[in-house]
Design an enzyme around this catalytic site. Structure first.
Site, PDB file in Angstrom:
ATOM      1  CG  ASP A  42      57.494  42.909  40.647  1.00  0.00           C
ATOM      2  OD1 ASP A  42      58.375  42.105  41.009  1.00  0.00           O
ATOM      3  OD2 ASP A  42      57.194  43.106  39.463  1.00  0.00           O
ATOM      4  CG  ASP A  43      61.827  43.472  41.847  1.00  0.00           C
ATOM      5  OD1 ASP A  43      61.601  42.257  41.981  1.00  0.00           O
ATOM      6  OD2 ASP A  43      62.336  43.954  40.819  1.00  0.00           O
ATOM      7  CB  CYS A  82      59.577  37.924  39.541  1.00  0.00           C
ATOM      8  SG  CYS A  82      59.358  37.746  37.780  1.00  0.00           S
ATOM      9  CE  LYS A 141      56.322  40.151  37.673  1.00  0.00           C
ATOM     10  NZ  LYS A 141      57.599  40.839  37.826  1.00  0.00           N
ATOM     11  CG  HIS A 143      57.031  37.494  34.624  1.00  0.00           C
ATOM     12  ND1 HIS A 143      57.713  38.674  34.636  1.00  0.00           N
ATOM     13  CD2 HIS A 143      57.726  36.690  33.800  1.00  0.00           C
ATOM     14  CE1 HIS A 143      58.768  38.594  33.857  1.00  0.00           C
ATOM     15  NE2 HIS A 143      58.794  37.387  33.331  1.00  0.00           N
ATOM     16  CG  HIS A 302      59.734  45.470  38.435  1.00  0.00           C
ATOM     17  ND1 HIS A 302      60.477  46.050  37.434  1.00  0.00           N
ATOM     18  CD2 HIS A 302      60.060  44.162  38.427  1.00  0.00           C
ATOM     19  CE1 HIS A 302      61.213  45.127  36.857  1.00  0.00           C
ATOM     20  NE2 HIS A 302      60.986  43.964  37.439  1.00  0.00           N
ATOM     21  CE  LYS A 379      64.679  41.546  39.703  1.00  0.00           C
ATOM     22  NZ  LYS A 379      63.688  42.399  39.072  1.00  0.00           N
TER      23      LYS A 379
END
Ligand SMILES: *[C@@H]1O[C@H](CO)[C@@H](O)[C@H](O)[C@H]1NC(C)=O
Length: 602
Positions: A42-43, A82, A141, A143, A302, A379
C-alpha cells in the site's frame, strides 16, 4: 493453434550437455492452472526496493523474487490512488467504467459506513477463479466498500466479489486508525467543525452586541438575545464535536472483519500485521492441495508505519525505512512458507503496490511516505509517473524466465486477464475489459506489450496518456492537465490532503509532451515546433480518449457525494459499545516475528 508459450525457445538439454553450453534450464509450457499468490503493498514507492535501484534500503526477499522471475519497469496503476486503482486491478477495467470515481474531489471511499463501493455487477478475477474451482482468500486491506442499503446486505463485501475467505480491513484509512498525522479525513473534519464552531460563536457575539446597541437606543431585543443564545449553544456543540469526532472515527471506522463478522473494533494496530501474516500462512497450509488464489493485501507501507520492535531503528531511512524492511521480511516469510509446502513451482507469485509513494507525507520534517526514485509526483498527483509506476514482479519457476527485465508499458489491470486465462476462465464478453493477458510478454513469446495506449485519469478527468509508438520506437507521454504545483514545477501540491483533479489544476494548451524512453523523469517537455511527431501524438491520445468517452454510459459515481458520506444505519458495530476483540489476542507476542531478521539482517 499452438499456445504462444511454445514460441519460447527451448534448447534441448541433451544438446546443451553435448556442446557444453551454459544453457538456461528449459522452460516448459505452463502446466494446468497454477495457484496464485498476489502480494500488494500500500503506497510503496518504486524507488524503495533494491531491485528497482535502491542501494541503501534492504529488501533482499523482494529482490530475490525479482531475480527469480520477471520485473516490469513500466508497470502502471490505473489511477494514482487506492480505491480506484484497486477496483481496476480486480476488474481489469478503468475505474470510470465501474463508477469507482467521482467528479467531486472525493477520490477514495471515506467511510466503512458509506453506501458506495465496487458494484455487485462488477466481475473480479477472484470471482472467475472461484467459479473455476479455486479456493480464494483475501487477507488485509479491501477499501472497496461494504454495504449498500442495509448493514446486512454487505453488497460490496469481498465475499460478494469472489473471495471465499476474508480477514482484514474493509476500510484502510490507517492514519485515522492511529489518530496520527498525516490523517486522511479526521484532521479535516476536526478543522471543519472547529472552524464552523468559531464562526457561529463570532456571529453569536455580534448578535449580542447588536442587541445591546439596539437596547441602548430603546429598542426591544429579546428575539436577538434568544438567537444569540441558540448560536452560542450550537457553537459549543460544534466545538465539542471537533474533539469527539476524531476519537469516534478512530474507534468505529477502524475494525477487522473475519468473513462477515466484525471481530476487532477498534483495530489493534500493534497486532494487526502479525495477525495478517499468520492468517495468510494458515491459508496456504489449509489449501495447499487445491488450486488457490491468495490475495495478501498488506497494510505496509501506508502511514502510520506501525513497525514491530524487531525492525525499529534498524534501517538507514528512519521510520519509513524500518517499515519497508519489515514488509520485505513479511514477504520473505510468506514465500518461505510457499516453498516449504512445495508449492513454489505451481504458483504464480505477483508482487506490486496499489500506487506510488506518498511524496507529500512529510510531518514535522520527517518523510513518512515512499520514495518514487527518478519519477516526479507520487500518490494522488494526477497523471505524473511517480504516482503510477509501481513495482511489477512476476515469478513462476520454470514457466517464466529468470531475471528478465521489461520496460514495456503494462497495467495493473492486466493482472485480471492474466489470472483469469491461466485459471481456465474467460473474460466477460458483455463489457469492456481494458486489461490484457501478460503471459505472452512475460514469457517472451512477444516483445511488446498488448497496450499501445494507456490513459491516465484523475477521478473522471483525463490528465495524461501514453502511446508506445512502435514505428518510432518511442514511448510518448502527454499531459493535458496537471495539478497546479506549489512551488511550480515541483510535482507536488504541498498542503493538506491530496492534489485536486479539477479546480486548482493547470490546463496545458498546448499539452506537455515527453518522450519517456529517454526522459522517464518527465523533465524535458518537447516543443510543438521542434518535435515532428507532436501533433500526431496529441491527436492519437485525444482520439483514444473520445473512444473511451463514447464507450461508457451513465453510471452512478460510487465515490460521489451521496454514496460517500457516513450513514449511521450502515455502521458496523460489534459488542455493546462498538468494542470487541474476538481474535483472541492473536498477534500480540507473535512467535519469531522478525527474529531471523535480527540474527541475519544482511
Ligand atoms: C532508498 O529508499 C529510501 C527510503 O524511501 C530513500 O530515502 C532513498 O533515497 C532511496 N535511495 C535510493 C538510492 O533511491
Amino acid at each position: 493453434m499452438a499456445p504462444p508459450w511454445s514460441l519460447w525457445p527451448r534448447p534441448s538439454a541433451l544438446l546443451c550437455t553435448l556442446l557444453l553450453l551454459p544453457c538456461a534450464p528449459a522452460l516448459r509450457p505452463p502446466p494446468q492452472r497454477p495457484s496464485f499468490l498476489i502480494i500488494m503493498a500500500d503506497d510503496l514507492g518504486i524507488g524503495d526496493l533494491g531491485c528497482y535501484g535502491n542501494t541503501t534500503l534492504r529488501t533482499p526477499h523482494i529482490d530475490r523474487l525479482a531475480e527469480d522471475g520477471v520485473r516490469l519497469t513500466q508497470y502502471l496503476a490505473a489511477e494514482s490512488l487506492c480505491t480506484p486503482s484497486r477496483a481496476a486491478f480486480l476488474t481489469g477495467r478503468y475505474p470510470f467504467r465501474s463508477g469507482m470515481t467521482s467528479g467531486f474531489g472525493h477520490r477514495v471511499l471515506q467511510w466503512a459506513a458509506g453506501a458506495g463501493g465496487l458494484p455487485p455487477e462488477e466481475v473480479t478475477f477472484a470471482r472467475i477463479l472461484q467459479e473455476r474451482g479455486y479456493v480464494t482468500g483475501l487477507v488485509g486491506k479491501w477499501h472497496l466498500g461494504l454495504s449498500c442499503r442495509s448493514l446486512t446486505d454487505l453488497c460490496h463485501h469481498p465475499q460478494r466479489h469472489g473471495f471465499h475467505h476474508f480477514l482484514g480491513l474493509p476500510l484502510g484509512m490507517m492514519g485515522d486508525c492511529a489518530g496520527a498525522e498525516p490523517s486522511e479525513k479526521r484532521a479535516g473534519l476536526e478543522r471543519g467543525l472547529h472552524g464552523a464552531g468559531r464562526g457561529l460563536a463570532a456571529t453569536a457575539l455580534a448578535t449580542v452586541v447588536a442587541a445591546m446597541v439596539a437596547a441602548l437606543a430603546g429598542a426591544r431585543s429579546r428575539a436577538a438575545l434568544w438567537a444569540a443564545l441558540a448560536l452560542g449553544v450550537s457553537a459549543a456543540i460544534l466545538e465539542a464535536g471537533s474533539y469527539v469526532v476524531g476519537g469516534a472515527i478512530t474507534h468505529v471506522d477502524c475494525f477487522l472483519m473475519r468473513n462477515t463478522t466484525v471481530t476487532q473494533q477498534p483495530l489493534q494496530l500493534g497486532r494487526v500485521n502479525p495477525l495478517l501474516l499468520r492468517e495468510a500462512e494458515d491459508f496456504l497450509r489449509r489449501h495447499s492441495h487445491a488450486p488457490f488464489l491468495l490475495f495478501l493485501s498488506l497494510l505496509h507501507t501506508h502511514t502510520p508505519l506501525v513497525t514491530s520492535p524487531a525492525f525499529q531503528g534498524r534501517s538507514q531511512h528512519g521510520r519509513y525505512g524500518d517499515h519497508v524492511e519489515e514488509m520485505d521480511w513479511v514477504v520473505g516469510r510468506i514465500l518461505h512458507t510457499l516453498d516449504s509446502l512445495g508449492l513454489a513451482d505451481r504458483t504464480l507469485v505477483h508482487f506490486t503496490s496499489d500506487n506510488g509513494g506518498w511524496a507529500e507525507a512529510v510531518v514535522g520534517g520527517e518523510r513518512l511516505g515512499g520514495w518514487n526514485g527518478i519519477f516526479r509526483g507520487g500518490k494522488g498527483v494526477g497523471g505524473l509517473e511517480g504516482g503510477l509506476r509501481v513495482p511489477g514482479i512476476w515469478r513462476w519457476p520454470g514457466v517464466l524466465p529468470r531475471g528478465r527485465v521489461l520496460d514495456e508499458p503494462a497495467s495493473l489491470m492486466d493482472a485480471f486477464s492474466t489470472l483469469v486465462r491461466l485459471g481456465g476462465g474467460t473474460e466477460p464478453s458483455d463489457r469492456v475489459i481494458d486489461g490484457r493477458d501478460l503471459m505472452p510478454l512475460l514469457t517472451g513469446a512477444t516483445p511488446h506489450s498488448a497496450h499501445e495506449v494507456l490513459l491516465h485519469y484523475c477521478e473522471v478527468f483525463l490528465h495524461a496518456g501514453r502511446w508506445a509508438d512502435r514505428a518510432r520506437g518511442k514511448v510518448w507521454k502527454v499531459h493535458f492537465t496537471t495539478p497546479t504545483f506549489d512551488p511550480p514545477d515541483s510535482g507536488s501540491c504541498m498542503g493538506p490532503g491530496l492534489c485536486p483533479c479539477a479546480g486548482a489544476v493547470t490546463e496545458h494548451d498546448p499539452p506537455l509532451l515527453y518522450e519517456l524512453t529517454s526522459d522517464p523523469g518527465e523533465e524535458r517537455p518537447l516543443a510543438p515546433g521542434t518535435e515532428p511527431a507532436y501533433a500526431e501524438v496529441v491527436a492519437k491520445l485525444r482520439q483514444e480518449h473520445d473512444v473511451h468517452h463514447r464507450s461508457v454510459g451513465s453510471i452512478p459515481q460510487q465515490l460521489g457525494s451521496i454514496y460517500n458520506v457516513w450513514l449511521p444505519w450502515l455502521q458496523p458495530c460489534c459488542g455493546r459499545f462498538c468494542a470487541c476483540d474476538l481474535e483472541g489476542g492473536a498477534g500480540s507476542e507473535e512467535e519469531g516475528w522478525g527474529r531471523d531478521f535480527l540474527e541475519d539482517p544482511k
